[in-house]
Design a protein around this motif. Structure first.
Motif, PDB file in Angstrom:
ATOM      1  N   ASP A  40      16.760 115.251  -6.948  1.00 33.74           N
ATOM      2  CA  ASP A  40      17.263 113.940  -6.548  1.00 33.74           C
ATOM      3  C   ASP A  40      18.421 114.038  -5.571  1.00 33.74           C
ATOM      4  O   ASP A  40      18.506 113.283  -4.605  1.00 33.74           O
ATOM      5  CB  ASP A  40      17.712 113.136  -7.778  1.00 33.74           C
ATOM      6  N   CYS A  41      19.352 114.948  -5.837  1.00 30.71           N
ATOM      7  CA  CYS A  41      20.552 115.039  -4.999  1.00 30.71           C
ATOM      8  C   CYS A  41      20.198 115.289  -3.541  1.00 30.71           C
ATOM      9  O   CYS A  41      20.772 114.691  -2.645  1.00 30.71           O
ATOM     10  CB  CYS A  41      21.462 116.142  -5.521  1.00 30.71           C
ATOM     11  N   LEU A  42      19.230 116.153  -3.316  1.00 28.86           N
ATOM     12  CA  LEU A  42      18.879 116.516  -1.942  1.00 28.86           C
ATOM     13  C   LEU A  42      18.078 115.431  -1.241  1.00 28.86           C
ATOM     14  O   LEU A  42      18.344 115.116  -0.071  1.00 28.86           O
ATOM     15  CB  LEU A  42      18.083 117.825  -1.934  1.00 28.86           C
ATOM     16  N   TYR A  43      17.111 114.834  -1.932  1.00 24.36           N
ATOM     17  CA  TYR A  43      16.166 113.945  -1.257  1.00 24.36           C
ATOM     18  C   TYR A  43      16.475 112.457  -1.418  1.00 24.36           C
ATOM     19  O   TYR A  43      16.163 111.668  -0.514  1.00 24.36           O
ATOM     20  CB  TYR A  43      14.751 114.223  -1.765  1.00 24.36           C
ATOM     21  N   THR A  44      17.042 112.039  -2.527  1.00 24.43           N
ATOM     22  CA  THR A  44      17.248 110.604  -2.755  1.00 24.43           C
ATOM     23  C   THR A  44      18.644 110.268  -3.264  1.00 24.43           C
ATOM     24  O   THR A  44      18.900 109.117  -3.620  1.00 24.43           O
ATOM     25  CB  THR A  44      16.220 110.069  -3.783  1.00 24.43           C
ATOM     26  N   GLY A  45      19.548 111.254  -3.315  1.00 18.54           N
ATOM     27  CA  GLY A  45      20.868 111.012  -3.885  1.00 18.54           C
ATOM     28  C   GLY A  45      21.998 111.387  -2.956  1.00 18.54           C
ATOM     29  O   GLY A  45      22.172 110.813  -1.881  1.00 18.54           O
ATOM     30  N   CYS A  46      22.754 112.402  -3.364  1.00 21.64           N
ATOM     31  CA  CYS A  46      24.007 112.739  -2.685  1.00 21.64           C
ATOM     32  C   CYS A  46      23.864 112.970  -1.187  1.00 21.64           C
ATOM     33  O   CYS A  46      24.618 112.395  -0.390  1.00 21.64           O
ATOM     34  CB  CYS A  46      24.611 113.992  -3.319  1.00 21.64           C
ATOM     35  N   ASN A  83      17.395 107.396  10.089  1.00 19.22           N
ATOM     36  CA  ASN A  83      16.677 108.127   9.056  1.00 19.22           C
ATOM     37  C   ASN A  83      16.238 109.506   9.537  1.00 19.22           C
ATOM     38  O   ASN A  83      16.169 110.459   8.752  1.00 19.22           O
ATOM     39  CB  ASN A  83      15.464 107.320   8.577  1.00 19.22           C
ATOM     40  N   ALA A  84      15.926 109.621  10.826  1.00 20.61           N
ATOM     41  CA  ALA A  84      15.594 110.937  11.377  1.00 20.61           C
ATOM     42  C   ALA A  84      16.798 111.872  11.281  1.00 20.61           C
ATOM     43  O   ALA A  84      16.657 113.064  10.973  1.00 20.61           O
ATOM     44  CB  ALA A  84      15.138 110.801  12.825  1.00 20.61           C
ATOM     45  N   TYR A  85      17.988 111.327  11.543  1.00 18.68           N
ATOM     46  CA  TYR A  85      19.222 112.108  11.402  1.00 18.68           C
ATOM     47  C   TYR A  85      19.402 112.536   9.946  1.00 18.68           C
ATOM     48  O   TYR A  85      19.735 113.696   9.662  1.00 18.68           O
ATOM     49  CB  TYR A  85      20.421 111.287  11.871  1.00 18.68           C
ATOM     50  N   ILE A  86      19.167 111.590   9.012  1.00 15.67           N
ATOM     51  CA  ILE A  86      19.322 111.900   7.588  1.00 15.67           C
ATOM     52  C   ILE A  86      18.358 112.999   7.167  1.00 15.67           C
ATOM     53  O   ILE A  86      18.728 113.933   6.449  1.00 15.67           O
ATOM     54  CB  ILE A  86      19.106 110.627   6.740  1.00 15.67           C
ATOM     55  N   GLN A  87      17.107 112.911   7.637  1.00 11.03           N
ATOM     56  CA  GLN A  87      16.124 113.944   7.298  1.00 11.03           C
ATOM     57  C   GLN A  87      16.530 115.304   7.878  1.00 11.03           C
ATOM     58  O   GLN A  87      16.265 116.349   7.272  1.00 11.03           O
ATOM     59  CB  GLN A  87      14.741 113.539   7.806  1.00 11.03           C
ATOM     60  N   GLY A  88      17.183 115.278   9.031  1.00  8.83           N
ATOM     61  CA  GLY A  88      17.677 116.520   9.610  1.00  8.83           C
ATOM     62  C   GLY A  88      18.750 117.164   8.743  1.00  8.83           C
ATOM     63  O   GLY A  88      18.781 118.384   8.565  1.00  8.83           O
ATOM     64  N   VAL A  89      19.645 116.330   8.206  1.00  8.22           N
ATOM     65  CA  VAL A  89      20.682 116.841   7.301  1.00  8.22           C
ATOM     66  C   VAL A  89      20.040 117.418   6.047  1.00  8.22           C
ATOM     67  O   VAL A  89      20.414 118.498   5.577  1.00  8.22           O
ATOM     68  CB  VAL A  89      21.676 115.722   6.936  1.00  8.22           C
ATOM     69  N   ILE A  90      19.057 116.695   5.495  1.00 12.72           N
ATOM     70  CA  ILE A  90      18.351 117.180   4.305  1.00 12.72           C
ATOM     71  C   ILE A  90      17.727 118.547   4.578  1.00 12.72           C
ATOM     72  O   ILE A  90      17.803 119.456   3.752  1.00 12.72           O
ATOM     73  CB  ILE A  90      17.275 116.168   3.869  1.00 12.72           C
ATOM     74  N   GLY A  91      17.117 118.703   5.754  1.00 10.69           N
ATOM     75  CA  GLY A  91      16.494 119.965   6.111  1.00 10.69           C
ATOM     76  C   GLY A  91      17.497 121.106   6.186  1.00 10.69           C
ATOM     77  O   GLY A  91      17.216 122.224   5.728  1.00 10.69           O
ATOM     78  N   ARG A  92      18.684 120.837   6.750  1.00  9.94           N
ATOM     79  CA  ARG A  92      19.695 121.892   6.866  1.00  9.94           C
ATOM     80  C   ARG A  92      20.237 122.292   5.493  1.00  9.94           C
ATOM     81  O   ARG A  92      20.451 123.474   5.214  1.00  9.94           O
ATOM     82  CB  ARG A  92      20.833 121.428   7.783  1.00  9.94           C
ATOM     83  N   VAL A  93      20.466 121.292   4.632  1.00  8.47           N
ATOM     84  CA  VAL A  93      20.962 121.596   3.289  1.00  8.47           C
ATOM     85  C   VAL A  93      19.915 122.373   2.501  1.00  8.47           C
ATOM     86  O   VAL A  93      20.235 123.323   1.785  1.00  8.47           O
ATOM     87  CB  VAL A  93      21.344 120.297   2.542  1.00  8.47           C
ATOM     88  N   HIS A  94      18.641 121.960   2.640  1.00  8.02           N
ATOM     89  CA  HIS A  94      17.558 122.672   1.958  1.00  8.02           C
ATOM     90  C   HIS A  94      17.526 124.138   2.389  1.00  8.02           C
ATOM     91  O   HIS A  94      17.340 125.038   1.556  1.00  8.02           O
ATOM     92  CB  HIS A  94      16.220 122.007   2.267  1.00  8.02           C
ATOM     93  N   LYS A  95      17.723 124.390   3.667  1.00  8.20           N
ATOM     94  CA  LYS A  95      17.735 125.759   4.174  1.00  8.20           C
ATOM     95  C   LYS A  95      18.875 126.557   3.554  1.00  8.20           C
ATOM     96  O   LYS A  95      18.703 127.726   3.153  1.00  8.20           O
ATOM     97  CB  LYS A  95      17.861 125.744   5.702  1.00  8.20           C
ATOM     98  N   ASN A  96      20.045 125.923   3.460  1.00 11.71           N
ATOM     99  CA  ASN A  96      21.212 126.603   2.903  1.00 11.71           C
ATOM    100  C   ASN A  96      21.063 126.870   1.406  1.00 11.71           C
ATOM    101  O   ASN A  96      21.708 127.771   0.866  1.00 11.71           O
ATOM    102  CB  ASN A  96      22.477 125.775   3.154  1.00 11.71           C
ATOM    103  N   GLU A  97      20.233 126.075   0.725  1.00 16.06           N
ATOM    104  CA  GLU A  97      20.057 126.245  -0.714  1.00 16.06           C
ATOM    105  C   GLU A  97      19.120 127.398  -1.062  1.00 16.06           C
ATOM    106  O   GLU A  97      18.949 127.717  -2.242  1.00 16.06           O
ATOM    107  CB  GLU A  97      19.524 124.956  -1.346  1.00 16.06           C
TER     108      GLU A  97
END
Length: 225
Positions: A40-46, A83-97
């Motif tokens: 949730d935190c990565l995709y729909t939360g924080c 939303n494209a910007y938000i998805q980009g942030v999600i992608g970078r955080v996912h990579k770091n995780e």
């Protein structure tokens, strides 16, 4: 038959942290999620909410530029690009995780218990000395007459919007409701925030709730308790 010291059910923030700590201590770890890591935190939360808040803050600063003697040109909010910007942030955080699953066995599928130490992962037997359940949460939908008929958004679907709504009714004055209310109000949506108890953020100090309500009203939000 696979054997592990620890099996973790749920690949969100809690599960990833537990997996990283257990593996660093030398345990053999199996991390299981239904479909993807991040939770949730990565995709729909924080992560998406803080990204949206950042965009809203930039817009608010641009609107206040005139007070500093700057003439900011008028602009429209392209929610699709936001939303494209938000998805980009999600992608970078996912990579770091990815570091969280170093030396961890990651599997996707449906899991059930056969005994306290034997689990079935899509029918495959897994032996685990310990099990951590970190399956997260899902939005609680209030029983409001007519809600299903008119449709609604939750934190799991609001980030899929491609066009900025003219108006938005936010039911619930907890952290998520307050965040979304201020962000969308600053983006240009007319927001009404409804909270059941007598004040926003009822778990916080009353002084905090009162000050926050004043800030939200200054942003043009109608706060109803």
């Amino acid at each position: 038959m696979s054997r592990y010291d620890v099996t973790i059910i749920g690949g969100g923030s809690g599960g990833l942290t537990a997996a990283r700590i257990a593996a660093s201590l030398g345990a053999s770890v199996l991390l299981v999620d239904k479909e993807r890591l991040g939770g949730d935190c990565l995709y729909t939360g924080c992560v998406p909410s803080k990204s949206l808040i950042h965009v809203a803050r930039v817009i608010n600063q641009a609107k206040q530029a005139a007070q500093l003697g700057l003439n900011a040109s008028s602009f429209e909010v392209d929610l699709g690009r936001v939303n494209a910007y938000i998805q980009g942030v999600i992608g970078r955080v996912h990579k770091n995780e990815e570091i969280y699953v170093k030396d961890v066995t990651v599997r996707f599928g449906n899991l059930r218990f056969k005994s306290p130490t034997e689990l079935l992962l899509d029918g495959e037997s897994v032996i685990s000395r310990n099990t951590i359940i970190a399956t997260g949460s899902r939005p609680a939908i209030p029983e409001i007459p007519g809600l299903e008929e008119v449709g609604y958004l939750t934190n799991a679907s609001v980030f899929d919007l491609m066009h900025l709504p003219a108006s938005l009714l936010v039911v619930g004055g907890g952290p998520i409701g307050v965040e979304m209310s201020q962000a969308f109000a600053r983006l240009g949506t007319q927001v009404t925030l409804i909270q059941g108890p007598d004040r926003l953020l009822p778990k916080e100090d009353p002084d905090v709730s009162e000050l926050l309500a004043e800030i939200l009203r200054a942003d043009g939000i109608e706060v109803v308790t």
